[in-house]
Design a protein around this motif. Structure first.
Motif, PDB file in Angstrom:
ATOM      1  N   ARG A   1      16.625 -61.842 -29.426  1.00  0.00           N
ATOM      2  CA  ARG A   1      16.090 -60.879 -28.554  1.00  0.00           C
ATOM      3  C   ARG A   1      16.992 -60.775 -27.292  1.00  0.00           C
TER       4      ARG A   1
ATOM      5  N   SER B   1       5.298 -61.070 -23.720  1.00  0.00           N
ATOM      6  CA  SER B   1       6.425 -61.625 -24.025  1.00  0.00           C
ATOM      7  C   SER B   1       6.285 -62.979 -23.643  1.00  0.00           C
TER       8      SER B   1
ATOM      9  N   SER C   1      13.731 -65.824 -22.024  1.00  0.00           N
ATOM     10  CA  SER C   1      12.827 -65.041 -21.287  1.00  0.00           C
ATOM     11  C   SER C   1      13.331 -64.587 -19.990  1.00  0.00           C
TER      12      SER C   1
ATOM     13  N   GLY D   1      10.523 -59.384 -27.165  1.00  0.00           N
ATOM     14  CA  GLY D   1      10.030 -60.932 -27.163  1.00  0.00           C
ATOM     15  C   GLY D   1       9.198 -61.065 -28.471  1.00  0.00           C
TER      16      GLY D   1
END
Lengths: 213, 213
Positions: free
Chosen positions: A17, A97, A67, A154
């Motif tokens: 990611r 996400s 994240s 994500g």
């Protein structure tokens, strides 16, 4: 060149990611492969709470949790935005996400469980895909609309890893007939050149996941 | 007045976070108490994926998941900022807010488990508090520095709920002698007038949690 280092592993979807986001921003960075069976002192220093990859180190300062790293990248390098400007649309992108984060272990369940527990995990996995198909993607090409965004990055591991896990276990969750839009999304996602150029080798991936299984 | 409605419950720590953030921003809103044993059609419509509180409805549009609602509030109403301007400091604040989310169920463990499992949950709970004391708070008054911010709002339930759970179970995790800075933080947090005025009634809280226990 920015002083930008990424501690991670190309075989970790959480690391990928971050690689995708950095590449989509057009950034150069050094990728430091971490051996998770023998964690480096630097990793333990940078992430004393979780001791996990990925860690992005920018100008000597560590940012952890994929994240949160994605949000940091978006704010620090606003070119090729991953998030829309509108706060409501931004909240929707963040929701998916976060959904990807929160459901990853559950979706992984069918790969690690057996018998009745596996059957239950398959149902839970299908429910996750149903939510993505019906409530997340709708009629859009990507989760954020016409172009790739935070939610796609994500969720991107579903486009690549899931297929490998399915092949090993011999159970297909993401069937084209059941989830036509999500299936098409996985193709749209993998066709983006930056994504295609920054995926782990499928054979190597297969060998690693087979040994885990 | 803004068209702003919050579906939730004052006894839910995840709802309280949102109430605190809205009040810290000086916003007026309508609070709609949801009965989680009999979920309203509106709640199911607004949050079809999780069917959970809290849901903030702004101009008819629903935002779900407390951590995402907090980001939405921060972006939509920038007054009395909950996040610092610097992207790195912002990432640190988000890390502790996420930590509060990710660890809430684990920290709740000592309240719902018994025997050996409870002993294990106590150790895990102490580890969470140790991380907050040593890596999170350090020598600062609040997690973000001198004033209340996103991480404090996210972690705020520790300042109020934990003490109630401890009293019911008869196990003290957050001892002043073990975690002096975190203990002081709980007092600093509860002394902020907006927080103090927007906490559930302790006796009612106690009765509800006793019945759950």
């Amino acid at each position: 060149m920015e002083d930008l280092k990424l501690h991670g592993s190309i075989f970790s979807p959480f690391t990928c990611r971050v690689i995708w986001a950095l590449k989509l921003k057009g950034l150069n960075f050094e990728c430091i492969e971490e051996d998770m069976t023998n964690k480096s002192d630097l990793l333990l220093k940078y992430n004393p709470v979780y001791k996990k990859i990925p860690v992005l180190v920018h100008g000597g300062k560590p940012i952890v949790e994929s994240s949160i790293i994605l949000e940091y990248i978006e704010e620090t390098w606003p070119q090729n935005p991953l998030l829309p400007v509108d706060p409501y649309e931004k909240a929707v992108a963040r929701f998916w996400s976060k959904f990807a984060d929160d459901k990853s272990l559950t979706l992984y369940g069918f790969f690690v469980k057996v018998g009745e527990e596996q059957e239950k995990a398959v149902q839970e996995g299908l429910e996750i895909l149903r939510n993505l198909e019906e409530h997340g993607l709708g009629d859009k090409k990507f989760f954020g609309g016409e172009t790739i965004g935070l939610a796609d990055v994500g969720l991107g591991w579903i486009a690549f890893w899931l297929d490998v896990l399915e092949e090993i276990v011999g159970i297909k969750l993401l069937e084209e007939s059941k989830f036509p839009r999500l299936f098409e999304w996985t193709n749209n996602f993998k066709e983006i050149s930056i994504i295609k150029e920054n995926l782990p080798d499928r054979d190597e991936m297969m060998a690693i996941m087979k040994s885990r299984h």
